[in-house]
Write an enzyme that holds these catalytic residues in place. Sequence first.
Site, PDB file in Angstrom:
ATOM      1  N   ASP A 100     111.408  16.825 158.740  1.00 24.68           N
ATOM      2  CA  ASP A 100     109.998  17.687 158.905  1.00 24.68           C
ATOM      3  C   ASP A 100     109.865  18.347 160.111  1.00 24.68           C
ATOM      4  OD1 ASP A 100     109.369  16.712 155.969  1.00 24.68           O
ATOM      5  OD2 ASP A 100     109.672  14.161 156.689  1.00 24.68           O
ATOM      6  N   GLU A 142     117.704  17.153 153.595  1.00 25.69           N
ATOM      7  CA  GLU A 142     117.144  16.585 153.304  1.00 25.69           C
ATOM      8  C   GLU A 142     117.420  16.343 152.498  1.00 25.69           C
ATOM      9  OE1 GLU A 142     112.936  17.488 152.285  1.00 25.69           O
ATOM     10  OE2 GLU A 142     112.516  16.039 151.560  1.00 25.69           O
ATOM     11  N   ILE A 184     113.135  23.210 151.540  1.00 26.87           N
ATOM     12  CA  ILE A 184     111.401  23.642 151.595  1.00 26.87           C
ATOM     13  C   ILE A 184     110.480  22.667 151.941  1.00 26.87           C
ATOM     14  CG2 ILE A 184     109.752  24.114 149.593  1.00 26.87           C
ATOM     15  CD1 ILE A 184     111.758  25.122 147.188  1.00 26.87           C
ATOM     16  N   ASP A 185     109.955  22.678 152.729  1.00 23.49           N
ATOM     17  CA  ASP A 185     108.766  21.461 153.332  1.00 23.49           C
ATOM     18  C   ASP A 185     107.533  22.071 152.614  1.00 23.49           C
ATOM     19  OD1 ASP A 185     108.149  19.586 154.506  1.00 23.49           O
ATOM     20  OD2 ASP A 185     106.361  21.114 156.080  1.00 23.49           O
TER      21      ASP A 185
HETATM   22  C1  IPD Z   1     106.585  16.402 152.895  1.00 29.87           C
HETATM   23  C2  IPD Z   1     105.493  17.371 153.421  1.00 29.87           C
HETATM   24  C3  IPD Z   1     104.229  17.397 153.387  1.00 29.87           C
HETATM   25  C4  IPD Z   1     103.899  15.739 154.107  1.00 29.87           C
HETATM   26  C5  IPD Z   1     105.100  14.648 153.187  1.00 29.87           C
HETATM   27  C6  IPD Z   1     106.161  15.640 153.634  1.00 29.87           C
HETATM   28  P1  IPD Z   1     108.423  17.971 151.524  1.00 29.87           P
HETATM   29  O1  IPD Z   1     107.630  17.476 152.200  1.00 29.87           O
HETATM   30  O2  IPD Z   1     105.962  18.297 154.314  1.00 29.87           O
HETATM   31  O3  IPD Z   1     103.044  17.822 154.093  1.00 29.87           O
HETATM   32  O4  IPD Z   1     102.557  15.559 153.722  1.00 29.87           O
HETATM   33  O5  IPD Z   1     104.916  13.411 153.966  1.00 29.87           O
HETATM   34  O6  IPD Z   1     107.633  14.317 152.764  1.00 29.87           O
HETATM   35  O7  IPD Z   1     108.644  16.555 150.597  1.00 29.87           O
HETATM   36  O8  IPD Z   1     107.678  18.715 150.836  1.00 29.87           O
HETATM   37  O9  IPD Z   1     109.800  18.227 152.253  1.00 29.87           O
HETATM   38 CA    CA Z   2     109.408  18.045 154.161  1.00 28.49          CA
HETATM   39 CA    CA Z   3     111.836  19.403 151.767  1.00 20.29          CA
END
Ligand code: IPD
Ligand code: CA
Ligand code: CA
Length: 264
Positions: free
Chosen positions: A214, A69, A88-89
């Site tokens: 994701d 990402e 980091i998700d």
């Molecule tokens: C997000 C998370 C979140 C989802 C968003 C994502 P990030 O990723 O997965 O749950 O609702 O659509 O973009 O930005 O924390 O890596």
């Molecule tokens: Ca994510």
């Molecule tokens: Ca992320």
Amino acid sequence: MQENLSQYLEVSKKIAHKAGAMVLKAQQKDINIKYKSRHNLVTKFDKKSEQLISRELLEAFPTHSILGEENMGNTTNDQKYKWIIDPIDGTTNFAHGHLYYCISIGLEINGEIMVGVVFAPAFGELFYAAKGLGAFLNDKKISVSKIKTLDESLLATGFNPGIPEILEENINHFVHFQKITDGIRRCGAAALDLCYTAAGRVDGFWEKGLKPWDMAAGKIIVEEAGGLITSLNGTPFNLYDIEVLASNGLIHKEMTGYFQSATP
Ligand code: IPD
Ligand code: CA
Ligand code: CA
């Protein structure tokens, strides 16, 4: 050639653990929050985590490609092997001291996700799977729930802050499902939401507005746990599209039926 999936799994498990430990330790410190755009956060540790993961993957598999990402080590080597990384998700959670976040690493081989590892360091939970080898949480086999109807289900969803039209649309879906299920959880890390579906902690998860990192690891974890993964209206899942519906399989038709009627 028979792929050595166990080897890819073992290496990526170790790396996810290492990145997770670093990120967890950092949570109490100066994490240097920046905004990529309004409500879209990134921290120093998203980048550090991705650097660590990319570097160690390339040390182990120098010819493989990387898609991460934060673009911290992306390479276009052999496209047959592509590691897809969310360092980091759940960054918003991480930045706010909320513990629901994870490291997500998936391996695509010849266009198919074959290995997935998701580590939630604050809970000490490592979810992983490889094609044909089953899905596990901390070395214990996991499977999706056996709930048969939406009426008895607990669901999860997410909202990408960056796309207002999708947000409005999903508020409507949220209201609909909230009324006809035991409830909806909106915890803020899509990769972990997929793992919770795989482990039977929720019965289904949907979201629109996602990216490959994701979903990559979570996809194989859901499938190996016996779940089903498609687009919202039930067409075949495409990692490079922006939406996902994952479920225990048993409530899938009820959900796709709704999405078919609700979306133009
Ligand atoms: C997000 C998370 C979140 C989802 C968003 C994502 P990030 O990723 O997965 O749950 O609702 O659509 O973009 O930005 O924390 O890596
Ligand atoms: Ca994510
Ligand atoms: Ca992320």
